[in-house]
Each structure stands twice: as structure tokens, then as C-alpha cells.
Write an enzyme that holds these catalytic residues in place. Structure first.
Site, PDB file in Angstrom:
ATOM      1  N   GLY A 469       3.160  19.409 -77.315  1.00 36.74           N
ATOM      2  CA  GLY A 469       4.049  19.770 -78.415  1.00 36.74           C
ATOM      3  C   GLY A 469       3.342  19.566 -79.730  1.00 36.74           C
ATOM      4  N   ASP A 607      15.292   6.653 -87.595  1.00 31.94           N
ATOM      5  CA  ASP A 607      15.506   7.985 -87.008  1.00 31.94           C
ATOM      6  C   ASP A 607      15.795   7.849 -85.514  1.00 31.94           C
ATOM      7  OD1 ASP A 607      15.751  10.687 -86.766  1.00 31.94           O
ATOM      8  OD2 ASP A 607      13.607  11.126 -86.874  1.00 31.94           O
TER       9      ASP A 607
END
Length: 802
Positions: A469, A607
Site C-alpha cells: 500500500g 488517530d
């Protein structure tokens, strides 16, 4: 039925001999004549004192209000034949009776009326005054319209509600009530109602959700009619332990012999039991054999749903010094706050002559010490100046590792001579320089980074594989590394490698280096992505981390949703493994353990979401991207000052509106992650635009309970979403709660296949990257479940976000 002084006599049900009470269709009643009623009038705030006496002094009596036994509380007290109510209100109006214990015999009756003003008996007295002022006939009118402006009334279940419509007219109007447009009488409601026509009021005790509706008072005489409608909303009581207001009570230091007060504010839907305790010693020990501390109870009482309790200590002595506790508990749980009282004992005043002598001596000593220090400083300055000139000539520049391919314009990597093998200090320190434009780092091949033997891996031992990714500045590839496993140094291990892209800037390089150093300092834990090594010499920077073959937790859950629904990735494909309820609890428990460890290392994630939790081949949950968090050390918050991209739907209100991040804001995000888990990868706040989300959060709205979630777990979510950050549970508490749930959960409890998960899923997906760093990037793609900066090519086989 017999009436006494215009008041109906009491009705007592009677069961005939040989008859089954349950078999009768309607009860028979025995008419019992009551004693006369004494009518008494009080003003709000006064004290009621009633008495009655039985013929036999040893006979026990009890007091009732409107036929219901009176329970003593902080305003009401009862003794043999006596009833005392302090600080009375209009709700205390009613019929009071004194009865023999375990008997229906009534000794005395009282009619109590509590009014607003001392000069008037009731609202109708004011109306009579109005009628006396004019002889004109007039239609009904409101006498206190300012008290009728609040038309929407919301109360918790079991409270008492009163609607009032004070009016006047000539002739005196009548009043009757409607519910949802239909005539409303006592037989229409379980528990009945009280109509106080003289007070123009309707009273309902112990309201329940079925009492919701529109209540209309209709006031009329032969010259006209007026009406007012109130809307009643009855809120279910939440199953929640008491909540203590943050910061109360606080530590105090007072002078010996003075007075001190401590305040403890308690919120609880269920009536709380409040205690003030003091830690004491017994036989020289503070703790008992079971490990619990010894305490003495200073105060103990039961009160209403919102309590401001005060502990007052007069003329304190040294024995009052110590640790105290304010404890509140209800049938759900316990909350408590500890605080300290310190006693300051001022020293006795010295005689005047001795004080003057001491002062003179102190001044002399101060002058001598100051002169000595000034002389020493002058000598040091002269010696330093003499040594400085020759040292310039003989100084040679130490060897410095340089960045051979590009300059770092905005930031610079400064080198430390010590290794990080035995130190928690970062080996690489990032220092900000004054230049600026974010230069692109094309064809990065060499870095001037120091060698750290503990983490360095030779590039010849690393074989890069397929991409997993890529993000906005970096990319992740799978790789085989030899020598990572110290027990099997010659066996290759699968790892994930983070590296920069060709168009990365020096800021991106700084971020990757900082992430690597942060992972070194934080250390290893089973439920976080651990650093395995790095390649920093003779080429681009490679950061080696653990590989998670099953990808992100969000994709892991979505891929294992039950088959046969429209939301499936492939309607013909049945998931390889079906999740049980215990599997979901295990996911939540593992993430909580990882966050508990990060919190213990003073690390704020900022996060936390299912997309940033990765799953290994053994179904172990590992938190990723914590290296991008900030090490707060001695400061328990990090205040964001730049307009970066923010994961709006996972952010706590204080982070969203004030840019303040703490461990408490991570707990809020964990609550949203719990919701993701029990919706099997659902998108939070489905279908709600960001602008509307801001408004809903400010108004206190929260997401509903997912279909496959128990009430207990949903209450944990709601605790994580508490509006007051300090009232949210710590990760340590979450680990304990989830461990308990996990222990009692069955392994065969499969998910309900009848629940459609499309309600939690966004209507569409977008695979392109949205890496804009502008202010509007937060709102650009709110329909997506992820934050606005999405990876360009997301794989499901172990991709690690960068």
C-alpha cells in the site's frame, strides 16, 4: 360512599372467608369513616410540624401522604407521633394522615396547602382579588403567563410532573384537561392523577414512558375559553454509576484552628448513597488483613439525582489532617474521589530583640556571600577569555556524516554520538531551520544517519517484495529479512518495510525518522506494531516493522460479515471464518490492552480507528501508526496548531473544537472503534454530513446501540463518549471491564444473521487518493468511512498505513 367534611372516606378492600382474592372480578369495599380534617396553610420555605397521639403510649404510629407511607429523607423526619418537614414546597401539599402501625385505623387527618406568597392562601385567592377589582364580566385570562412559557418538559422516569394554568375571569372559570386531544381522567393512567382545581394544576407522580404526550388545559366560562398545551417527554433512566464533578473536592491546606469546607457534586439517575470517609490507622496499620484501607464514616445519607454535598470541619486540629474520600454509589456501581487536608501550624513569634539581632546577622552573611560569588564569576570570565583565543587556532572540525544527494532545507538531522542501545533518548534529533519551501527529495539514495547497532540490518539481508500500500508521502512493501529472529538468525522472516516515495519532501523524511525513533523509545508489546529493524546506511531509509497478513481490522471485519446480504463483497462467497460475539469482544479487549500500554508510555495516538489496527495471521490485534503520535512526558495534552487532515468522525469534541488531544480524547476514539467492531466495520454516523455532526455532538447526541452489541458493552461506549473528558474511563479500567465480559461470554454465541449491516455502510467507495492538505480536506469526502487522506491502492493482505 361516606364523606367526612366534604372529603371521601377511605376505601379498604375486604376478602370474604373462603374466597380466593384472585378469582373475584372486582373488590368489595368496607366503608370506614375517617376523623375530621385539620386544614393548615404554609408558605414555601417554612417548616411543617404535625403531631398525633395514640391512647396507648406504647402503640407505634406511622405517617402517610395521600395514602402512601412517608419515607424519611434529608427534609422529612418522623418520630413517635411526630412529623417534621423542612423547607416545604408546593409539592408537599396534600392530605396527611397519622395511622396505627399494621392497622387501618386513622388517628388524625391534615389537609396541607403550600402557597407561593404569605399573603395569599392559593392561586384562587389572587383570582378573587382580581374579581374584586372590577364588577365587569370578563372571559378567562391567564394570570401568570410568564410561568407558562416553557411548553416542552423533559424529565427522567419516576419523577413527579406538575402542569399549571393559573387563570382568572368573571364568573370564575372552570378547568379540565386533555391528553393528545382527548378527555383525560385519573382512570386513564396507572397510578392515577391529582387535579388541584384551586391551584389550576395537574399532578402526575412516578411518570413512565407511556405518559409521553401533549397535555392541554382548557379554561372556560360562559364568556369565552382559552387553552394551553404542554408537551411531556419522559426519558428512560440510564444504567450508570454515579458521576462526580471533576476537580471536586480538591486538596486544601488550612491554618490550625480554622474552619474548612469540602464540596462534592454528584450526578446520578438512580438515587445515590453518599458517604464522606476519612482514612485512619488501626493498631499502627492503615490497611486491614484483606488489603482494604481502614476508614471512618463521617457522614452518610441518601439524596436526589443531583446532589451538592458539603463536609464542614470546624476548628481543625492536627488529628483532622489526612486523606479523605467522597464516595457515591447506586445499584449500578460506585464512584469516589480522594483528597487531602493539610494542617499548617504557624511558628511562634520570636522576641523583638532576638529578631533584630538575627536580621542584622543575616544581612552581613548575605553581603559576604554575594561578594564572594561576584569575585568567582569574574575569575571564571577572565580564564575563559584567555583560553578561548588559542583554542580557535588548534580546533579541527570533527567528521560529520553528510547528506550526499540533497540538502535538508526546512529541517536538519543532527547526530548524537551515543548509541540508543542502552538509552531511551532518541538517537536522531530533528531540529527546525529557518528556510522553508518543502523541497522534493528525488532519487533519495543515501542519508547521513548514524549507525545504531541494536537496530541496523544489512541491506544484503533484505529482499523487497510486492507493494502492500501507499499513502501521501510513503509506501509499504512486503519483504523477507534474514537475521530478524535472534533465535533463528539464518531463517528468513516476513516483514513490512516503510520507505519514502520519489516525490517525498524533507518534511516527510523527518516524519519517518521521528516515527522510527518513537517506536524505539516506546518498546515492544503484543498488541502494537513493533519495530524490527532499520536500514540507514548506504542507501534510502528503510524502516522494518511487523507484518500483519490479514490487513486492517475494518477490512477484516467486513470480509467476515455473515453471507447472503447485499452488503457482502461477493454475494456468492461465504466467509472462511464466521465470527462469534466472543471474537468481537476479544478484538475490543486486545486493542484496549495495546492502548493501555501506549498510555503507560505517555503516548497519545490521536488517530485511533479500526483502519489503524492491523490483524496478524493468528488473529492478534496490533495498533499501528502510534509512532506518529507525540510523546507528552510531563504534559498530559498535545495542542494541535496546524490545519492538517483530521479524522473527524473519530475525534472527541475537545479535539474537534479546541484542537486539544489527551489520553481522554483517545478513549473517545476507542468508543467509536468499539462501535465499528460491533457493526462489523460499519461507518460511524452513517449518512450524517460533517457540519450536522458538529451540531449534534454539541447538543449531546450519541450513536445508537449496534444490533449485535449487549447493553453492558453499549454502556461502556457511552462512558467513552462522556462530554466531560475526565469522566471517561481510563484504558486500564476498560481492560478490566472487557476482561470480565470476555470471561463470562460463550464461545458459541454467533452473530444474528437477520441484522442488515448496510445501514452502517457508506453508499459508495472511492479508491483515489485525496491528499490535499488544504483547510477543506477535512470535509471533502465525508461519505467515506476513512479520514480524507486515503491510500491510493489499499490491499487486504497486510497493508500498514503510513
Amino acid at each position: 360512599m361516606v364523606s367526612v367534611n366534604g372529603v371521601p372516606a377511605a376505601r379498604l378492600p375486604v376478602t370474604l372467608p373462603g374466597e380466593d382474592r384472585a378469582s373475584r372480578k372486582a373488590p368489595d369495599y368496607l366503608m370506614v369513616e375517617q376523623p375530621p380534617f385539620d386544614e393548615l396553610m404554609y408558605t414555601i420555605g417554612e417548616t411543617i410540624e404535625l403531631s398525633c397521639a395514640a391512647e396507648d403510649a406504647s402503640t407505634t404510629t406511622k405517617w402517610c401522604k395521600d395514602g402512601i407511607g412517608i419515607v424519611p429523607n434529608n427534609r422529612t423526619s418522623t418520630r413517635q407521633g411526630l412529623l417534621k418537614i423542612i423547607n416545604v414546597s408546593s409539592d408537599d401539599s396534600g392530605i396527611y394522615s397519622c395511622r396505627l402501625w399494621h392497622s387501618t385505623e386513622i388517628l388524625r387527618n391534615f389537609t396541607i396547602r403550600v402557597t407561593d406568597l404569605p399573603s395569599s392562601g392559593d392561586d384562587e385567592d389572587d383570582d378573587d382579588d382580581d374579581d374584586d377589582e372590577t364588577e365587569d364580566r370578563e372571559p378567562p385570562r391567564w394570570t401568570q403567563p410568564e410561568r407558562m412559557e416553557k411548553k416542552l418538559i423533559a424529565v427522567p422516569a419516576a419523577n413527579t410532573i406538575r402542569f399549571r394554568c393559573p387563570a382568572a375571569g368573571n364568573p370564575t372559570p372552570t378547568i379540565h384537561w386533555l391528553k393528545n386531544g382527548k378527555e383525560f381522567r385519573g382512570e386513564h393512567r396507572i397510578g392515577g392523577i391529582k387535579l388541584r382545581h384551586q391551584q389550576w394544576s395537574l399532578v402526575m407522580e412516578s411518570v413512565v414512558p407511556s405518559d409521553k404526550g401533549n397535555y392541554t388545559c382548557v379554561v372556560e366560562n360562559k364568556y369565552g375559553s382559552i387553552r394551553q398545551t404542554y408537551q411531556l417527554d419522559v426519558l428512560e433512566r440510564s444504567s450508570h454509576r454515579p458521576i462526580l464533578q471533576a476537580g471536586l473536592p480538591g486538596n486544601q491546606t488550612v491554618v490550625l484552628g480554622s474552619d474548612v469546607e469540602f464540596h462534592c457534586k454528584v450526578y446520578s439517575d438512580a438515587q445515590p448513597h453518599i458517604q464522606w470517609l476519612k482514612h485512619v490507622e488501626v493498631n499502627g496499620s492503615k490497611y486491614g488483613p484483606d488489603g482494604d484501607p481502614y476508614v471512618s464514616v463521617l457522614q452518610s445519607f441518601i439524596n436526589g439525582t443531583e446532589v451538592d454535598s458539603t463536609l464542614s470541619l470546624k476548628n481543625v486540629t492536627e488529628t483532622n489532617e489526612g486523606q479523605y474520600v467522597c464516595r457515591a454509589n447506586n445499584f449500578i456501581g460506585v464512584a469516589e474521589a480522594s483528597f487531602w487536608l493539610h494542617i499548617y501550624k504557624p511558628a511562634p513569634a520570636e522576641p523583638v530583640e532576638k529578631a533584630l539581632t538575627t536580621s542584622s546577622s543575616s544581612i552581613t552573611v548575605l553581603i559576604v556571600v554575594t561578594s564572594t560569588i561576584v569575585f568567582i564569576l569574574l575569575v571564571i570570565i577572565v580564564i575563559t577569555h584567555l583560553m578561548k583565543v588559542p583554542s580557535k587556532k588548534s580546533m579541527t572540525a570533527p567528521p560529520v556524516h553528510k547528506v550526499s544527494k540533497f540538502p535538508l532545507k526546512r529541517q536538519q538531522v543532527s547526530l548524537e554520538s551515543n548509541s540508543s542501545m542502552n538509552s531511551n533518548t532518541p538517537l536522531v534529533r530533528i531540529t527546525h531551520l529557518s528556510s522553508s519551501d518543502g523541497t522534493m527529495l528525488a532519487n533519495v539514495s543515501e542519508l547521513g544517519l548514524p549507525l545504531d547497532p541494536k537496530w541496523e540490518l544489512l541491506r544484503s539481508r533484505l529482499t523487497l517484495g510486492k507493494p502492500l500500500g501507499e499513502g501521501c508521502f510513503g509506501q509499504v512493501v512486503m519483504a523477507e529479512a534474514i537475521g530478524i529472529d535472534k533465535e533463528r538468525p539464518n531463517k528468513p522472516a516476513t516483514v513490512a518495510v516503510k520507505m519514502l516515495k520519489d516525490d517525498a519532501t524533507d518534511k516527510d523524511l523527518s516524519d519517518l525518522v521521528s516515527e522510527m525513533e518513537m517506536m524505539k523509545m516506546i518498546g515492544k508489546h503484543k498488541n502494537i506494531i513493533n519495530l524490527l529493524g532499520a536500514c540507514t546506511q548506504d542507501g534510502p531509509l528503510y524502516v522494518l516493522v511487523e507484518y500483519a497478513s490479514k490487513g486492517s481490522l475494518r477490512e477484516y471485519l467486513k470480509a467476515r460479515r455473515p453471507p447472503g446480504m447485499d452488503y457482502s463483497f461477493d454475494a456468492c462467497k461465504i466467509p472462511a471464518e464466521q465470527l462469534t460475539f466472543k471474537d468481537l469482544v476479544s478484538c475490543a479487549y486486545q486493542v484496549a490492552r495495546g492502548m493501555e500500554y501506549l498510555a503507560s508510555q505517555k503516548c497519545i495516538h490521536r488517530d485511533l480507528a479500526a483502519r489503524n489496527v492491523l490483524v496478524t495471521d493468528d488473529n492478534v490485534m496490533k495498533i499501528a501508526d502510534f509512532g506518529l503520535a507525540r510523546d507528552i512526558h510531563n504534559i498530559d495534552y498535545y495542542k494541535k496548531t496546524t490545519n492538517g487532515r483530521l479524522p473527524v468522525k473519530w475525534m472527541a469534541p475537545e479535539a474537534l473544537f479546541d484542537r486539544i488531544y489527551t489520553h481522554h480524547s483517545d478513549v473517545w476514539s476507542y468508543g467509536v472503534l468499539l462501535w465499528e467492531i460491533f457493526t462489523l466495520g460499519g461507518s460511524p454516523y452513517p449518512g450524517i454530513p460533517v457540519e450536522e455532526l458538529f451540531k449534534l455532538l454539541k447538543e449531546g447526541h450519541r450513536m445508537d446501540k449496534p444490533a449485535n452489541c449487549t447493553h453492558e458493552l453499549y454502556m461502556i461506549m457511552r462512558e467513552c463518549w462522556h462530554a466531560v473528558p475526565s469522566q471517561r474511563p481510563a484504558f486500564k479500567q476498560l481492560v478490566e471491564d472487557l476482561d470480565r465480559v470476555l470471561t463470562v461470554t460463550s464461545t458459541n454465541e454467533y452473530l444474528d444473521l437477520s441484522v442488515a449491516f448496510e445501514q452502517y455502510s457508506p453508499p459508495s467507495q472511492d479508491s483515489h487518493s485525496t491528499c490535499s492538505s488544504g483547510d477543506d480536506s477535512v470535509f471533502a469526502h465525508d461519505i467515506l468511512p476513512d479520514e480524507p487522506c486515503l491510500p491510493k491502492h489499499q490491499q487486504h493482505n497486510g497493508a500498514i498505513p503510513t
